[in-house]
Scaffold this active site. Structure first.
Site, PDB file in Angstrom:
ATOM      1  CG  HIS A 149      -5.806   1.683   5.493  1.00 51.23           C
ATOM      2  ND1 HIS A 149      -5.380   2.628   6.398  1.00 51.23           N
ATOM      3  CD2 HIS A 149      -4.745   0.851   5.287  1.00 51.23           C
ATOM      4  CE1 HIS A 149      -4.122   2.383   6.723  1.00 51.23           C
ATOM      5  NE2 HIS A 149      -3.719   1.310   6.074  1.00 51.23           N
ATOM      6  N   GLY A 184       3.145  -1.285   4.296  1.00 51.98           N
ATOM      7  CA  GLY A 184       3.153   0.148   4.042  1.00 51.98           C
ATOM      8  C   GLY A 184       4.528   0.647   3.676  1.00 51.98           C
ATOM      9  N   GLY A 185       5.247   1.193   4.648  1.00 48.34           N
ATOM     10  CA  GLY A 185       6.531   1.840   4.388  1.00 48.34           C
ATOM     11  C   GLY A 185       7.532   0.986   3.639  1.00 48.34           C
ATOM     12  CD  GLU A 235      -2.994  -2.521   7.486  1.00 47.85           C
ATOM     13  OE1 GLU A 235      -1.846  -2.507   7.055  1.00 47.85           O
ATOM     14  OE2 GLU A 235      -3.823  -1.628   7.241  1.00 47.85           O
ATOM     15  N   GLY A 294       2.666   2.146  10.797  1.00 49.17           N
ATOM     16  CA  GLY A 294       3.602   3.247  10.615  1.00 49.17           C
ATOM     17  C   GLY A 294       4.244   3.749  11.889  1.00 49.17           C
ATOM     18  CG  ASN A 333      -1.782   1.215   1.333  1.00 47.75           C
ATOM     19  OD1 ASN A 333      -1.893   1.996   0.386  1.00 47.75           O
ATOM     20  ND2 ASN A 333      -2.409   1.398   2.483  1.00 47.75           N
ATOM     21  CD1 TRP A 334       3.296   1.019  -2.991  1.00 49.17           C
ATOM     22  CD2 TRP A 334       3.365   2.286  -4.834  1.00 49.17           C
ATOM     23  NE1 TRP A 334       3.947   0.292  -3.959  1.00 49.17           N
ATOM     24  CE2 TRP A 334       4.003   1.053  -5.112  1.00 49.17           C
ATOM     25  CE3 TRP A 334       3.277   3.234  -5.848  1.00 49.17           C
ATOM     26  CZ2 TRP A 334       4.564   0.760  -6.354  1.00 49.17           C
ATOM     27  CZ3 TRP A 334       3.830   2.937  -7.093  1.00 49.17           C
ATOM     28  CH2 TRP A 334       4.474   1.722  -7.333  1.00 49.17           C
ATOM     29  CE  LYS A 335      -0.284   3.191   4.856  1.00 44.11           C
ATOM     30  NZ  LYS A 335      -0.180   3.342   6.329  1.00 44.11           N
ATOM     31  CB  SER A 380       5.554  -1.918  12.003  1.00 41.53           C
ATOM     32  OG  SER A 380       5.105  -0.598  12.281  1.00 41.53           O
TER      33      SER A 380
END
Length: 256
Positions: free
Chosen positions: A97, A235-236, A169, A175, A9-11, A214
């Site tokens: 989300h 995510g990140g 999640e 994050g 998920n690049w957000k 994370s």
């Protein structure tokens, strides 16, 4: 037999240059890797470029998106429809989300309507569920997750979960650098699956449940070693080709 799915998920991140570099880097890193489905969800403006980049490379990476509307056309400023996403080859669509639930006031019922509309349009919902830190500390994790899933089951029937993906999640782990231990995540995943099994053991046995929050190359293998964790929503770490590929490889190895 459940097939692992690792999705990035690049957000709200990216640029034209980044899309091409990241996807080409991923293709190189994942060459020869089998046994795991790898998907990416870029921001809406980059779905077109992502599709062209993946197609030109003959890539097996699945294209997704981060949201959808409840309509395929009409006077809905700023929204995008399942029909539009399909036209650009996006198949796996993230809904529910916690960032959208919080910042856009999306209720369980609203998310369930999105789920139904995606299924109606032949797309794969990636249904995010999870509890806040306060809910976790109050011992409400399973109740919150069950409520979010039941919004779908109670309106569409448990069979609606067939072919869909659930992503657990915990909000406090997204994050933040904090992550649920593999053992804690497995316990929650098993309870989520048991809750679904109360309605249908067959659906529960086959539904893919990802962990998110994370997830990194350093902890991915521990998560994927757990029997009820079928992949990850990342995510990140999904913004770095080597890191994201390492997570995907860990899933392929653990579930082989």
């Amino acid at each position: 037999m459940r097939h692992p799915v690792v999705m990035g998920n690049w957000k709200l991140n990216g640029s034209k240059e980044m899309v091409v570099e990241l996807l080409n880097g991923l293709n190189a890193e994942l060459e020869g890797v089998t046994g795991v489905d790898v998907a990416v969800a870029p921001p809406a403006l980059f779905v077109d470029l992502a599709e062209r980049t993946l197609t030109e490379a003959g890539s097996a990476i699945i294209l997704g998106a981060q949201n959808t509307d409840l309509n395929n056309s009409g006077a809905f400023t700023g929204d995008m429809s399942p029909a539009m996403l399909k036209e650009f080859g996006a198949t796996h669509i993230i809904i529910g989300h916690s960032e959208r639930r919080e910042y856009h006031n999306e209720s369980d019922e609203f998310v369930a309507k999105k789920f139904a509309f995606l299924k109606e349009n032949g797309l794969t919902p990636v249904l995010c569920i999870g509890e806040s830190e306060a809910q976790n500390e109050a011992g409400e994790t399973v109740a919150v997750c069950a409520r979010q899933i039941d919004a779908v089951i109670n309106t569409q029937g448990v069979d609606a979960l067939n072919g869909a993906i659930i992503a657990y999640e915990p909000i406090w782990a997204i994050g933040t650098g904090k992550a649920a231990t593999a053992e804690d995540a497995q316990r929650i995943h098993a309870q989520i699956r048991a809750h679904i099994a109360e309605k249908s053991e067959e659906v529960a046995k086959n539904v893919v449940i990802q962990y998110g929050g994370s997830v990194k190359p350093e902890n991915a293998a521990a998560y994927f070693a757990q029997p009820d964790i079928d992949g990850a929503l990342v995510g990140g770490a999904a913004l770095d080709a080597k890191s994201f590929a390492a997570i995907a490889k860990a899933a392929a190895e653990a579930k082989a």
